[in-house]
Structure formats: C-alpha cells, structure tokens
Motif scaffolding. Structure first.
Motif, PDB file in Angstrom:
ATOM      1  N   GLU A   1      40.750  35.253  32.358  1.00 46.96           N
ATOM      2  CA  GLU A   1      40.724  36.818  32.264  1.00 46.96           C
ATOM      3  C   GLU A   1      41.589  37.818  32.540  1.00 46.96           C
ATOM      4  O   GLU A   1      42.102  38.495  31.843  1.00 46.96           O
ATOM      5  CB  GLU A   1      39.317  37.054  33.269  1.00 46.96           C
ATOM      6  CG  GLU A   1      38.109  36.518  33.019  1.00 46.96           C
ATOM      7  CD  GLU A   1      37.062  36.714  33.808  1.00 46.96           C
ATOM      8  OE1 GLU A   1      37.429  37.211  35.045  1.00 46.96           O
ATOM      9  OE2 GLU A   1      35.779  36.416  33.850  1.00 46.96           O
TER      10      GLU A   1
ATOM     11  N   HIS B   1      47.267  40.798  27.772  1.00 46.65           N
ATOM     12  CA  HIS B   1      47.432  40.948  26.302  1.00 46.65           C
ATOM     13  C   HIS B   1      46.871  42.067  25.497  1.00 46.65           C
ATOM     14  O   HIS B   1      46.975  42.265  24.330  1.00 46.65           O
ATOM     15  CB  HIS B   1      47.244  39.435  25.817  1.00 46.65           C
ATOM     16  CG  HIS B   1      48.155  38.438  26.244  1.00 46.65           C
ATOM     17  ND1 HIS B   1      49.258  38.504  25.978  1.00 46.65           N
ATOM     18  CD2 HIS B   1      47.684  37.264  26.946  1.00 46.65           C
ATOM     19  CE1 HIS B   1      49.774  37.474  26.722  1.00 46.65           C
ATOM     20  NE2 HIS B   1      48.929  36.808  27.248  1.00 46.65           N
ATOM     21  N   ARG B   2      45.982  42.990  26.385  1.00 50.24           N
ATOM     22  CA  ARG B   2      45.321  44.040  25.546  1.00 50.24           C
ATOM     23  C   ARG B   2      46.229  45.127  25.334  1.00 50.24           C
ATOM     24  O   ARG B   2      47.273  45.455  25.978  1.00 50.24           O
ATOM     25  CB  ARG B   2      44.127  44.343  26.455  1.00 50.24           C
ATOM     26  CG  ARG B   2      42.896  43.500  26.281  1.00 50.24           C
ATOM     27  CD  ARG B   2      41.782  44.055  27.084  1.00 50.24           C
ATOM     28  NE  ARG B   2      40.821  43.076  27.044  1.00 50.24           N
ATOM     29  CZ  ARG B   2      39.610  43.150  27.878  1.00 50.24           C
ATOM     30  NH1 ARG B   2      39.746  44.174  28.364  1.00 50.24           N
ATOM     31  NH2 ARG B   2      38.883  42.044  28.072  1.00 50.24           N
TER      32      ARG B   2
ATOM     33  N   ARG C   1      43.759  37.639  29.476  1.00 49.96           N
ATOM     34  CA  ARG C   1      43.274  38.444  28.508  1.00 49.96           C
ATOM     35  C   ARG C   1      43.569  39.901  28.764  1.00 49.96           C
ATOM     36  O   ARG C   1      44.070  40.740  27.681  1.00 49.96           O
ATOM     37  CB  ARG C   1      41.772  38.452  28.164  1.00 49.96           C
ATOM     38  CG  ARG C   1      41.608  37.035  27.319  1.00 49.96           C
ATOM     39  CD  ARG C   1      40.110  36.836  26.997  1.00 49.96           C
ATOM     40  NE  ARG C   1      39.427  35.621  27.693  1.00 49.96           N
ATOM     41  CZ  ARG C   1      38.696  35.482  28.494  1.00 49.96           C
ATOM     42  NH1 ARG C   1      37.911  36.504  29.094  1.00 49.96           N
ATOM     43  NH2 ARG C   1      38.412  34.308  29.292  1.00 49.96           N
ATOM     44  N   ARG C   2      43.601  40.302  29.877  1.00 50.00           N
ATOM     45  CA  ARG C   2      43.693  41.852  30.268  1.00 50.00           C
ATOM     46  C   ARG C   2      45.175  42.059  29.962  1.00 50.00           C
ATOM     47  O   ARG C   2      45.320  43.227  29.642  1.00 50.00           O
ATOM     48  CB  ARG C   2      43.270  41.873  31.751  1.00 50.00           C
ATOM     49  CG  ARG C   2      41.735  42.203  31.798  1.00 50.00           C
ATOM     50  CD  ARG C   2      41.602  42.752  33.402  1.00 50.00           C
ATOM     51  NE  ARG C   2      40.294  42.013  33.723  1.00 50.00           N
ATOM     52  CZ  ARG C   2      40.361  41.098  34.718  1.00 50.00           C
ATOM     53  NH1 ARG C   2      41.528  41.299  35.646  1.00 50.00           N
ATOM     54  NH2 ARG C   2      39.469  40.348  35.178  1.00 50.00           N
TER      55      ARG C   2
END
Length: 137
Positions: free
Chosen positions: A130, A136-137, A133-134
């Motif tokens: 998680e 790479h946003r 993912r955060r």
C-alpha cells in the motif's frame, strides 16, 4: 548499581499499565509499594527499582522479567521462540500461568505463535504494498 536493583524503562512500564487500564494506586497496592515510588520509576527519576518490585510488575502484567529490564534480547526467529516455549514449565499470559509441560498445550501455543507470525508477515507485506502504491501516485 546494587546487585538487588535492575534498570527498567519507565515509559514502557507506564504504557503497559495504561494498556491494562490500571492506575498507579492500583498497581502500587498489588505490587506492595507506593504510587509515588511507581511514579518516579515511570517518569525515569528512579531508574533502578528493587528486584522485588520488578518481579511484582512482571507477574501483574503477565510478562517475563527480561521484557521489563531489557537485558535479554528478544528471540530473533520463530525457532528460538518455540525452543524457549518447550524449555519452559510455565508461560505467563495476562497474569495467568499456563503449564506448558503438557505437550498438547505446548503444541497448541506453538501453532498460535506460527499463525500469529504468518498473519503479521501478511500484514507487513500488505502495508508495504500500500505504501508503494501511494508513493507511485
């Protein structure tokens, strides 16, 4: 340091006491000391309580003395933890003694340890993913 005194982390003791929902007065009554003395330990102004007090706190909180004095390193892997389990006669859990000389009881605790570690690893991996993912946003 006197041979009858041990070094403890007051902050750690305060955290445990609060998690258990106990007041200084309650702990002092159970352990056989004063709330003021415990307050000094928790604030770090009295860093070397007597062994008797540390034993009382360990029993009350259901922890090994080593956890409170920080002299023993925690097991580095599951095998070490399970080996300690099978060498013990009893383990403390939330202030209760559990006789682990019975192999069935020890085996159930071992299963719980292995499952708990597996779940913890899954949670760590999930949080790591998680976080990735955060970022790479």
């Amino acid at each position: 340091m006197d041979k009858n005194e041990l070094r403890v982390s007051g902050e750690y003791l305060r955290d445990i006491r609060k998690k258990k929902g106990l007041t200084l007065d309650q702990v002092a009554d159970i352990v056989g000391t004063t709330a003021g003395y415990l307050s000094h330990i928790e604030r770090g102004t009295k860093r070397n309580p007597s062994y008797k007090i540390v034993l009382g706190l360990a029993k009350l909180y259901g922890l090994p003395v080593e956890d409170l004095i920080g002299e023993a390193a925690p097991p580095t892997n599951t095998v070490d933890l399970i080996e300690q389990l099978y060498k013990a006669d009893v383990v403390l859990y939330e202030g209760r003694e559990i006789d682990v000389r019975d192999e069935f009881v020890a085996a159930r605790i071992e299963t719980g340890i292995r499952m708990g570690i597996a779940w913890a690893l899954e949670l760590i991996e999930k949080r790591k993913n998680e976080d990735e993912r955060r970022r790479h946003r």
